[in-house]
Design a protein around this motif. Structure first.
Motif, PDB file in Angstrom:
ATOM      1  N   ARG B   7       0.827  -1.190   0.000  1.00  0.00           N
ATOM      2  CA  ARG B   7       0.000   0.000   0.000  1.00  0.00           C
ATOM      3  C   ARG B   7       0.873   1.256   0.000  1.00  0.00           C
ATOM      4  O   ARG B   7       0.566   2.257  -0.619  1.00  0.00           O
ATOM      5  CB  ARG B   7      -0.913  -0.031   1.230  1.00  0.00           C
ATOM      6  N   TYR B   8       1.958   1.190   0.758  1.00  0.00           N
ATOM      7  CA  TYR B   8       2.813   2.365   0.861  1.00  0.00           C
ATOM      8  C   TYR B   8       3.900   2.398  -0.208  1.00  0.00           C
ATOM      9  O   TYR B   8       4.777   3.240  -0.184  1.00  0.00           O
ATOM     10  CB  TYR B   8       3.444   2.454   2.258  1.00  0.00           C
ATOM     11  N   PRO B  10       4.035   3.453  -3.279  1.00  0.00           N
ATOM     12  CA  PRO B  10       4.300   4.744  -3.943  1.00  0.00           C
ATOM     13  C   PRO B  10       5.077   5.701  -3.052  1.00  0.00           C
ATOM     14  O   PRO B  10       5.970   6.395  -3.509  1.00  0.00           O
ATOM     15  CB  PRO B  10       2.906   5.297  -4.236  1.00  0.00           C
ATOM     16  N   LEU B  11       4.738   5.720  -1.776  1.00  0.00           N
ATOM     17  CA  LEU B  11       5.401   6.631  -0.847  1.00  0.00           C
ATOM     18  C   LEU B  11       6.896   6.359  -0.796  1.00  0.00           C
ATOM     19  O   LEU B  11       7.719   7.261  -0.805  1.00  0.00           O
ATOM     20  CB  LEU B  11       4.778   6.476   0.539  1.00  0.00           C
ATOM     21  N   LEU B  14       8.540   6.861  -4.564  1.00  0.00           N
ATOM     22  CA  LEU B  14       8.423   8.121  -5.286  1.00  0.00           C
ATOM     23  C   LEU B  14       9.644   9.039  -5.192  1.00  0.00           C
ATOM     24  O   LEU B  14      10.065   9.587  -6.207  1.00  0.00           O
ATOM     25  CB  LEU B  14       7.160   8.865  -4.863  1.00  0.00           C
ATOM     26  N   PRO B  15      10.223   9.207  -4.003  1.00  0.00           N
ATOM     27  CA  PRO B  15      11.395  10.093  -3.952  1.00  0.00           C
ATOM     28  C   PRO B  15      12.491   9.651  -4.924  1.00  0.00           C
ATOM     29  O   PRO B  15      13.049  10.475  -5.640  1.00  0.00           O
ATOM     30  CB  PRO B  15      11.861   9.975  -2.509  1.00  0.00           C
ATOM     31  N   ALA B  18      11.348  10.210  -8.466  1.00  0.00           N
ATOM     32  CA  ALA B  18      11.377  11.639  -8.777  1.00  0.00           C
ATOM     33  C   ALA B  18      12.809  12.090  -9.045  1.00  0.00           C
ATOM     34  O   ALA B  18      13.088  12.788 -10.026  1.00  0.00           O
ATOM     35  CB  ALA B  18      10.770  12.438  -7.632  1.00  0.00           C
ATOM     36  N   SER B  40      19.775  28.947 -27.704  1.00  0.00           N
ATOM     37  CA  SER B  40      20.881  29.509 -26.937  1.00  0.00           C
ATOM     38  C   SER B  40      20.631  29.318 -25.449  1.00  0.00           C
ATOM     39  O   SER B  40      21.547  29.126 -24.684  1.00  0.00           O
ATOM     40  CB  SER B  40      21.135  30.967 -27.286  1.00  0.00           C
ATOM     41  N   THR B  41      19.357  29.375 -25.027  1.00  0.00           N
ATOM     42  CA  THR B  41      19.044  28.898 -23.680  1.00  0.00           C
ATOM     43  C   THR B  41      18.067  27.744 -23.850  1.00  0.00           C
ATOM     44  O   THR B  41      17.317  27.713 -24.831  1.00  0.00           O
ATOM     45  CB  THR B  41      18.383  29.987 -22.809  1.00  0.00           C
ATOM     46  N   VAL B  42      18.078  26.813 -22.896  1.00  0.00           N
ATOM     47  CA  VAL B  42      17.322  25.586 -23.097  1.00  0.00           C
ATOM     48  C   VAL B  42      15.817  25.798 -23.119  1.00  0.00           C
ATOM     49  O   VAL B  42      15.077  24.905 -23.475  1.00  0.00           O
ATOM     50  CB  VAL B  42      17.673  24.514 -22.042  1.00  0.00           C
ATOM     51  N   VAL B  43      15.360  26.993 -22.740  1.00  0.00           N
ATOM     52  CA  VAL B  43      13.912  27.194 -22.719  1.00  0.00           C
ATOM     53  C   VAL B  43      13.340  27.716 -24.034  1.00  0.00           C
ATOM     54  O   VAL B  43      12.154  27.572 -24.275  1.00  0.00           O
ATOM     55  CB  VAL B  43      13.470  28.115 -21.564  1.00  0.00           C
ATOM     56  N   ASP B  44      14.168  28.361 -24.876  1.00  0.00           N
ATOM     57  CA  ASP B  44      13.585  28.727 -26.167  1.00  0.00           C
ATOM     58  C   ASP B  44      14.356  28.069 -27.307  1.00  0.00           C
ATOM     59  O   ASP B  44      15.462  28.457 -27.643  1.00  0.00           O
ATOM     60  CB  ASP B  44      13.449  30.240 -26.367  1.00  0.00           C
ATOM     61  N   LYS B  46      14.201  26.289 -31.280  1.00  0.00           N
ATOM     62  CA  LYS B  46      13.437  26.200 -32.528  1.00  0.00           C
ATOM     63  C   LYS B  46      13.793  24.910 -33.243  1.00  0.00           C
ATOM     64  O   LYS B  46      14.961  24.562 -33.380  1.00  0.00           O
ATOM     65  CB  LYS B  46      13.783  27.389 -33.441  1.00  0.00           C
ATOM     66  N   GLU B 249      25.010  25.641 -30.175  1.00  0.00           N
ATOM     67  CA  GLU B 249      24.696  24.759 -29.049  1.00  0.00           C
ATOM     68  C   GLU B 249      24.005  23.491 -29.546  1.00  0.00           C
ATOM     69  O   GLU B 249      24.274  22.395 -29.057  1.00  0.00           O
ATOM     70  CB  GLU B 249      23.775  25.473 -28.058  1.00  0.00           C
TER      71      GLU B 249
END
Lengths: 437, 281
Positions: B7-8, B10-11, B14-15, B18, B40-44, B46, B249
């Motif tokens: 039952r536990y 997942p508890l 999970l760490p 994750a 040039s940065t990983v967030v934008d 194309k 990059e």
């Protein structure tokens, strides 16, 4: 049900963990600093700034040589720097999306020479915050010793061109025992990462003349290709450095800039090519024998027509930029901070005396200049009537890869495994390759 | 008991899951995705398709050169390290006086970081070459052999420990039986010792192969790829591509993906090959 509960507990645990690390405070300026050598001074500035204005200044400093990669990762975060630096037009090209137009800011209005700023169209995206200069630093007491025994030259005023520099240097090499030096020039440091004085600074001079004489617009695409038409002249002065050096050719690949500056400070050589930032290195060498008043600058003459009136290479590769993607109020805070630094008595005191910057703003009077000998020499050359400064065109050099390859080729040339024409060819080719996307 | 554990589940799991997701799975797949983009940065980023992969090989010859250098280096260093380590292990299982001291001494270089080692060896080699008026960067051969010596010196102690463990696990009866049969020293070595330490050889060759192939610190500190990138290995070339020129990059990332595939393929092939040589213990 229990499983759901367990999931919930765990996710709360994880979220609280994440919450700890992302402590965001509203009233603060996050500044990503480019110069590791001044990191400690900024800690003090932050304390004073908070005391005076109540705004918290958070300064993160990138380790030496890692600024670009730190910027790359910091800008990707949600808590990204509001204030950072770009290194000129090339830097602007890479970070244009993140650079806010600074035309209306108080600091830009205070800039004494508006042409120094990085601008595109009607916008201004980088404000220079320090002016630096480089040339050939010489030890005046050794030069005076030489002038006393020389029948060709009697003072530095006789050395106003590459021809006269070359003949004086070669004459000095013959008399090096009498002068008490190991060589005229300090080691031409060519170890990887230590070759920027040649592939960037020295190379700036021929490139400057090439752009100038061909009327190339520095902000246009004309800089994407070069002919390296003064490559011969570049080779000649490079040879002069190498052949009249403290160190024999084969060993230059292990020499660093620190080695060169130490040789100069210990009086083993008469000249070294470097900039005013090198003062701290010279004064920091243990047992240095050189007196402050003996440290002087002369321009780098490479044998181009009209160079008698040439001055030092003056410019900057340090421009403030404000993150266009930050919130409006934090942009405002950043603008206020940089203006405070360069206009308030406390800020100005830090700039002049602690940071040692020659500030290019009209908020500074002539008496508010750094006191070190090289900075004074820069001021003297800038004020010298008829001396035209050489601009820092290396801010349009393609990238680090280009510079590394250029430096590698210079090393191979010195070691005799590459002919000079091949070096010139490599410069032209690599410039083009690395300029393309 | 069994039921509540379930039952536990997942508890408890999970760490770790994750952490594994955040630190490995997500960056890994993000990396693969980014190799198909311009960023040039990983967030934008194309999307540019296979463009980066083509440019990795065609923009310049750096990557191919690095691949050749790395392959040659790996071949030489795997042989050198394993040979040296095995010989050391043979001598240090003979019950000689001071065996423990020697084992410790040979193992120690492994505890020093790669950057430090690189600089130390750079000083040593430059010191030796000084007498002939050149430096480590005079010729790519110096850099190559310098790296081989450095790696052999650093890694052979570690491999030696593994071989020692393997040799000590050989049943005494086998050796005694061979002695009774009048086997010579070389017969015992080739017919008993080597076949019996094959499992150790599998591990050692795997470790040396992958470590040599993805060498970075030592390469950076010893020569930094000099002269003129001739001694730059794959990892260093990827690093230089990623950080040395803004705008490429994605190409660096594409090289990294190719690099990963190569390391994985070679390692799998090598494991399969040496496994097949192992004898039943």
């Amino acid at each position: 049900m229990k499983a759901m509960l367990a999931f919930a507990i765990t996710s709360i645990m994880i979220m609280s963990l994440a919450g700890c690390s992302g402590g965001k405070s509203g009233n603060s300026v996050y500044y990503l600093n480019f110069k590791p050598e001044i990191a400690e001074i900024y800690d003090k500035i932050a304390v004073d700034y908070e005391n005076e204005t109540g705004v918290k200044l958070r300064v993160v400093t990138a380790a030496s040589g890692t600024y670009e990669q730190t910027l790359k990762s910091e800008l990707a975060k949600s808590d990204s720097p509001t204030l950072f630096q770009i290194n000129g037009p090339r830097g602007y090209a890479s970070w244009s999306e993140y650079c806010k137009d600074l035309k209306g800011t108080q600091l830009y209005n205070a800039l004494s020479d508006k042409t120094l700023a990085v601008s595109r169209g009607y916008g201004v995206y980088g404000i220079p915050y320090v002016v630096e200069g480089y040339g050939i630093i010489y030890n005046n007491s050794i030069m005076n010793k030489y002038f006393a025994i020389s029948d060709k030259f009697s003072s530095m005023d006789d050395i106003k061109s590459f021809e006269s520099l070359k003949s004086a240097v070669e004459d000095m090499t013959l008399k090096k025992a009498e002068l008490g030096i190991d060589g005229v020039f300090a080691s031409t440091s060519l170890a990887p990462g230590e070759d920027w004085r040649w592939q960037t600074h020295l190379a700036n001079v021929p490139i400057y003349y090439e752009f100038k004489n061909n009327g190339i617009d520095l902000s246009g695409d004309g800089t994407k290709e070069i002919k390296f038409q003064y490559g011969k002249q570049f080779g000649a002065i490079f040879d002069l450095y190498v052949n009249n050096s403290v160190t024999e050719k084969g060993l230059l690949g292990s020499k660093s800039v620190d080695d060169s500056m130490a040789e100069f400070a210990l009086g083993k050589c008469a000249m070294v090519q470097n900039g005013n930032w090198a003062w701290s290195q010279i004064s920091g060498v243990q047992g240095n024998v050189i007196k402050e008043e003996d440290i002087k600058f002369m321009p780098i003459y490479i044998g181009v027509q009209g160079e008698e009136s040439q001055g030092l290479c003056i410019g900057t590769e340090n421009f403030f930029a404000i993150n266009a993607k930050a919130s409006e109020e934090s942009q405002k805070l950043a603008e206020d901070f940089i203006y405070w630094l360069y206009s308030s008595p406390t800020g100005k005191n830090y700039v002049t005396n602690d940071l040692g910057f020659i500030a290019p703003f009209n908020t500074f009077s002539d008496s508010e200049r750094p006191e070190d000998p090289l900075a004074k020499e820069i001021a003297r050359w800038m004020a010298e009537p008829g001396a035209a400064s050489v601009a820092w065109n290396f801010t349009v050099f393609p990238n680090q890869n280009f510079k590394d390859k250029f430096g590698g080729a210079l090393l191979e040339y010195v070691q005799g495994s590459k002919a000079w024409t091949d070096v010139e060819q490599l410069v032209v080719e690599q410039w083009k390759i690395e300029s393309g996307e | 008991m069994q039921k509540s554990l379930k039952r536990y589940f997942p508890l408890f799991v999970l760490p770790t899951v994750a952490a594994f997701l955040i630190a490995f799975v997500i960056p890994f797949f993000m990396g693969i995705y980014l190799s198909f983009t311009k960023f040039s940065t990983v967030v934008d980023a194309k999307w540019v398709g296979f463009d980066n992969y083509i440019k990795a090989f065609s923009a310049n010859t750096d990557f191919i050169n690095a691949l050749g250098f790395t392959a040659l280096f790996t071949l030489v260093s795997v042989i050198a390290i394993n040979l040296l380590a095995f010989i050391l292990a043979l001598f240090l299982t003979k019950g000689l006086k001071g065996t423990n001291i020697f084992r410790t001494v040979f193992f120690m270089p492994n505890l020093i970081g790669g950057i430090v080692l690189g600089y130390i060896w750079q000083l040593i080699i430059n010191g030796v070459l000084r007498s002939s008026g050149v430096t480590l960067l005079a010729n790519s051969k110096y850099g190559f052999w310098g790296l081989v010596v450095l790696m052999a010196w650093q890694m052979s102690g570690y491999m030696m420990i593994i071989y020692i463990a393997g040799i000590q696990n050989i049943p005494v009866e086998l050796m005694e039986a061979a002695d009774v049969d009048g086997a010579s020293l070389s017969q015992k070595l080739f017919k008993i010792t080597i076949p019996m330490v094959m499992p150790s050889f599998t591990i050692c060759s795997f470790l040396t192969l992958t470590n040599s192939f993805k060498l970075f610190d030592q390469n950076l500190a010893l020569t930094a790829g000099g002269p003129a990138k001739q001694t730059a290995m794959l990892a260093l070339d990827i690093y230089n591509t990623f950080y040395g020129s803004v705008g490429s990059e994605g190409i660096g990332q594409a090289k990294a993906v190719v690099f990963f595939l190569m390391v994985a393929l070679i390692a799998l092939f090598q494991l399969g090959f040496t496994r097949s040589k192992e004898v039943e213990g």
